[in-house]
Every structure is written in structure tokens, then in C-alpha cells.
Motif scaffolding. Structure first.
Motif, mmCIF file in Angstrom:
data_model
loop_
_atom_site.group_PDB
_atom_site.id
_atom_site.type_symbol
_atom_site.label_atom_id
_atom_site.label_comp_id
_atom_site.label_asym_id
_atom_site.label_seq_id
_atom_site.Cartn_x
_atom_site.Cartn_y
_atom_site.Cartn_z
ATOM 1 N N VAL A 139 0.864 -1.191 0.000
ATOM 2 C CA VAL A 139 0.000 0.000 0.000
ATOM 3 C C VAL A 139 0.894 1.231 0.000
ATOM 4 C CG1 VAL A 139 -1.742 1.312 1.288
ATOM 5 C CG2 VAL A 139 -1.888 -1.181 1.197
ATOM 6 N N ASP A 140 0.717 2.073 -0.989
ATOM 7 C CA ASP A 140 1.540 3.293 -1.123
ATOM 8 C C ASP A 140 3.027 2.974 -1.042
ATOM 9 O OD1 ASP A 140 -0.894 4.594 -1.084
ATOM 10 O OD2 ASP A 140 -0.767 5.157 1.027
ATOM 11 N N ARG B 28 -3.400 -2.330 6.316
ATOM 12 C CA ARG B 28 -4.069 -1.483 5.314
ATOM 13 C C ARG B 28 -4.335 -2.248 4.024
ATOM 14 N NH1 ARG B 28 -0.523 3.699 4.573
ATOM 15 N NH2 ARG B 28 0.982 2.028 4.219
ATOM 16 N N THR C 197 -0.495 -0.152 9.964
ATOM 17 C CA THR C 197 0.085 0.044 8.624
ATOM 18 C C THR C 197 0.017 -1.234 7.792
ATOM 19 O OG1 THR C 197 1.581 1.714 9.524
ATOM 20 C CG2 THR C 197 2.185 0.753 7.393
ATOM 21 N N ASP D 207 -5.626 3.477 7.852
ATOM 22 C CA ASP D 207 -4.644 4.540 7.698
ATOM 23 C C ASP D 207 -4.861 5.619 8.756
ATOM 24 O OD1 ASP D 207 -2.334 5.168 6.117
ATOM 25 O OD2 ASP D 207 -3.426 6.978 5.499
ATOM 26 N N ARG E 30 -9.625 1.650 4.342
ATOM 27 C CA ARG E 30 -9.123 3.014 4.356
ATOM 28 C C ARG E 30 -8.897 3.475 5.810
ATOM 29 N NH1 ARG E 30 -12.395 8.168 1.870
ATOM 30 N NH2 ARG E 30 -12.218 7.034 -0.082
#
Ligand code: 6PG
Length: 473
Positions: free
Chosen positions: A163-164, A359, A356, A370, A367
Motif C-alpha cells: 500500500v503506497d 491497510r 500500517t 490509515d 481506508r
């Protein structure tokens, strides 16, 4: 060519994990108690990467480069011990066994201690995301000795969800910390599912919507702050029509929820730690109630209120608020439990890191996680998520609607143990005075159990049958 990692136990989860590893370019030794499964895997998926099939335990161990990384994907319990007993004598100091099953953290602590004596690292790793996650990117919660992560971490990071740009895996803490966190993940999963189920029940029986209409409501919710895997699949399940009868699928499924035990463990452990996790407990009990056909049959004719569906457009909105607020409570309780266990066992778990890695990949991915990550980042010593700025505001904004929904449910006779207990937890924590003072008085009355006073230090007892004099205990 030696394999970087090996997987033994090639049922769905093990097979998919092995494929995931192979697809990421790792050479993977594969082994199963019955060799047919190993053969089938290589035949069917051999083209996806490099597999080294092994028939015997000796062959399997010999196929691995050192330090050996051996992942066990068998049914939690006796099967895990049997596999460990089989492989441990073949391993050398520095090698590691990774248990990727849903083991009880106490078993993991025991196994870790036993293997440590032989110099073998034992890593109890929670893996979430079901079959699909195992194949395409799960969330992974490894415990065990910190140094094991040096050799294991990069491999896990390469197969975990992302994620990201952040992989959904981190070293959780020593011995059983990984499996503990996975257990609480599942407890939260139960709570989240129960809250969603109650939302559905209310929309169906208080607002009079059809399953297809409710699916649309969930789809809309999934574009907002409730966006999550569980909300997404809820819409899918509710929109599904049974092929045989043409009825909504949800109407042809027997309404008895089953469980394999991780939710129950969460509550049992919370009781031992003295952590109030009412939301999770109610979710476990709701499954239990649903399964008691005899109880339900016996009570079927008890009177309830006259039901009237409201058909009020604002009601769905109120349910969204009640769901969001209750969800905050459930997660706050789960994180409190991890925090308490971390203190009890000296794990030093980073709660923000747990949020984290949840997620993505896992069943409760959302969502929302986060926000939890941000809360712990802003203040790692957060006592309860309820008071974090963002969540406190969300609760303040939701509370009127939340109360209204619980009241409506009570009035219409729709059971909402999740919503109700979450609200009671919220109100208990904010109460200036709790009736626990009366409880203490009763305990002192019948058992001389003593009490403490608000105005003086010390323990006191009232001589209830002797002039009601107070004495220092
Ligand atoms: C996951 C799931 C997984 C399993 C649950 C289901 O994180 O991938 O939680 O571990 O599906 O244990 O549990 P029940 O059968 O108890 O509902």
C-alpha cells in the motif's frame, strides 16, 4: 540450484503461498505429506517459476540454501507439532521454521522456546488474506526472534500486499507476538462482520429495503470513509441471486454462523489479560446464538413489539454513522488488547506498524486503518483510539444517530448486540461515575471484600451487621 525458501503443506494456502514466492522469482522447494499434491503443484503451476519438488523431509531440507527458511502451512494444532518434530532434527543452528498457520500464540511461545534450545529460529507468522491474498499479496505478521527477520523479511516483503509503496509485513515482536496480533486481527474481523450484519438487518427490517437495495447502500458506503474489503464483499453477497430458486442468496443460506476458533481465542485471551473487548465478545456470542437451533426454536414464540418498517431515507445515513462509530470502538478494543499483551509479554509491539500492515492484503483491510496508523504516529502513547483527534470528532458527530439507531433497534425488537455494546463501552468510558461503586459496596456487604474511598488512601470495610462502623482493612 538450492531453493531460497521451502513450503511444506500444500493445501490451498500453502500452495498459493509457494506460487506467490515462485512468481516473485524465488526458487521454492515444495513438500507435502502425500507426494501427489507436490506433483500436482509442479505439473499445474511449474511454468510460473522455479519449484524444487521434494518427496521426503530429508530431500526437502537438503534442497534449501542456508540459513534454511522452511515455511509450514499445515492445520494449526497437532499437525504443526508433528511437522516440527519431523523437521527440527534435520535443521542446523541459524535455520528457521516459519509457521504460517493460525496457531494459538501460547503454542507459538512454547514452540519458539523449544526450538531456541536447538538454535533454530521459530517464527510464528500470522498470514491474512485468504486464498486470494496468499497468491497475490497477503498481510503478514511474523513474530519470533528479531534477527530472523534479517533473512526472512526481504522474502516476505516481496510477496506481501503493498500500500503506497509500503509492504504489508513487519516484524511484530518476539515469540508469539505475530500470532497474537493475527488472532486479534481475526477478533476484529468477527466484530466488523457482526456490525455489518446488524447494519444489513436494520436496513432490511427497520427500513424495509430489499437485499438488492441494501447492496446498493453498501456500494455507496464503500465510496466513503467505510471503504473496505468487508463492505465491498457485503455488497457482492447481498446482490447475488440464488440460481436454483431465483431468491436472494442471503435468504437461502442457513442463518447459523460458524467459527474455527480464532475469535473465541481473542475473547478468552482478553479475559485473561483483563481487557474489555465487548464488541468482539458480542460478535463471537452472536455467532454462537445463531448456531443454537434448540434455543432459538424454544424461544421462537416469545412476544416482540409490533414491527413497522420506517422507509425513512435518513435512516440509512444514521446506520452508516452507527456502523462507523461502533467500528471505531471495536478497533479501539482490539488495539487495547494488543497493547496489553505487549506490556504483559514484553513484546514492544508498534501499534502504528500493525495498523500500517493491515491497510492491505488482510480481510479487515480498509481506508480506516490509515487513520489508525496516523493516530499512533501522532502519539505512540495513545491510551485509547477513541480520544484521537480524528476519531473523537467522528464519534462526536455520530453519537446522536448511533443512539437513535440503537433505540430504534430496541423498539422494533431487532437484535444489535454489536452496536449496543459498542455504545455502552463509549458511554462507560466517558462516564464521570460508574455504578461500580455500588458493586463494591455489595461485595463489601456480603463478603467483606473491602473498598477504597474517593477521599482517602487505603482499603476500608464497613461492619454492616455491627453498627455499620467503618474500619480500616
Ligand atoms: C484471514 C482470515 C482467515 C480465516 C478466518 C475465518 O485473515 O485470512 O481471518 O484466517 O478465514 O480464520 O475464521 P472463522 O472460520 O472462524 O470465521
Amino acid at each position: 540450484q538450492k531453493a531460497q525458501i521451502g513450503v511444506t503443506g500444500l493445501a490451498t494456502m500453502g500452495r498459493n503461498l509457494a506460487r506467490n514466492l515462485a512468481r516473485r522469482g524465488h526458487t521454492v522447494a515444495v513438500h507435502n505429506r502425500t507426494a501427489a499434491r507436490t506433483k500436482a503443484l509442479v505439473e499445474e503451476f511449474g511454468h510460473e517459476g522455479t519449484f524444487v519438488p521434494a518427496e521426503t523431509a530429508e530431500e526437502f531440507v537438503a534442497a534449501l540454501e542456508r540459513p534454511r527458511r522452511l515455511v509450514v502451512m499445515v492445520k494449526a494444532g497437532a499437525a504443526t507439532d508433528a511437522v516440527i518434530d519431523e523437521f527440527a532434527p534435520l535443521l542446523e543452528p541459524g535455520d528457521m521454521i516459519v509457521d504460517g498457520g493460525n496457531a494459538h500464540f501460547a503454542d507459538t511461545r512454547r514452540r519458539e522456546a523449544a526450538l531456541r534450545e536447538r538454535g533454530v529460529h521459530f517464527v510464528g507468522a500470522g498470514i491474512s488474506g485468504g486464498e486470494e491474498g496468499a497468491l497475490n499479496g497477503p498481510s503478514i505478521m511474523p513474530g519470533g526472534p528479531a534477527e530472523s527477520y534479517e533473512a526472512l523479511g526481504p522474502l516476505l516483503e516481496s510477496i506481501a500486499a503493498n500500500v503506497d509503496g509500503v509492504p504489508c509485513v513487519t516484524h511484530i515482536g518476539p515469540d508469539g507476538a505475530g500470532h497474537f496480533v493475527k488472532m486479534v486481527h481475526n477478533g476484529i474481523e468477527y466484530a466488523d462482520m457482526q456490525l455489518i450484519a446488524e447494519s444489513y438487518d436494520l436496513l432490511r427490517h427497520a427500513a424495509g429495503l430489499s437485499p438488492a437495495e441494501i447492496a446498493e447502500v453498501f456500494r455507496t458506503w464503500n465510496t466513503g470513509r467505510l471503504e473496505s474489503y468487508l463492505i465491498e464483499i457485503t455488497a457482492e453477497v447481498l446482490a447475488h441471486t440464488d440460481a436454483a430458486t431465483g431468491e436472494p442468496f442471503v435468504d437461502v443460506v442457513l442463518d447459523r454462523a460458524e467459527q474455527k476458533g480464532t475469535g473465541r481465542w481473542t475473547v478468552q485471551t482478553a479475559l485473561d489479560l483483563g481487557v474489555p473487548v465487548g464488541g468482539i465478545a458480542e460478535a463471537v456470542f452472536a455467532r454462537s446464538v445463531s448456531g443454537h437451533a434448540d434455543l432459538r426454536e424454544a424461544a421462537r414464540d416469545l412476544p416482540g413489539p409490533a414491527r413497522e418498517a420506517t422507509k425513512d431515507a435518513a435512516f440509512a445515513d444514521a446506520v452508516e454513522r452507527a456502523l462507523y462509530a461502533s467500528k471505531i470502538v471495536a478497533y479501539a478494543q482490539g488495539f487495547h488488547q494488543i497493547q496489553a499483551a505487549s506490556a504483559e509479554y514484553g513484546w514492544d509491539v508498534d501499534l502504528g506498524a500493525v495498523a500500517t500492515i493491515w491497510r492491505g492484503g488482510c480481510i479487515i483491510r480498509a481506508r480506516f486503518l490509515d487513520r489508525i496508523r496516523a493516530a499512533y504516529e501522532a502519539d505512540p502513547r495513545t491510551v485509547t483510539l477513541l480520544t484521537d483527534g480524528y476519531f473523537a470528532e467522528a464519534l462526536a458527530e455520530a453519537q446522536d444517530a448511533w443512539r437513535g439507531v440503537v433505540a430504534t433497534a430496541a423498539r422494533l425488537g431487532i437484535p444489535t448486540p454489536g452496536f449496543s455494546s459498542a455504545l455502552a463501552y463509549y458511554d462507560s468510558l466517558r462516564a464521570e461515575r460508574l455504578p461500580a461503586a455500588l458493586t463494591q459496596g455489595q461485595r463489601d456487604f456480603f463478603g467483606a471484600h473491602t473498598y477504597r474511598r474517593v477521599d482517602r488512601e487505603g482499603a476500608f470495610h464497613t461492619l454492616w451487621s455491627d453498627g455499620r462502623r467503618e474500619v480500616e482493612a
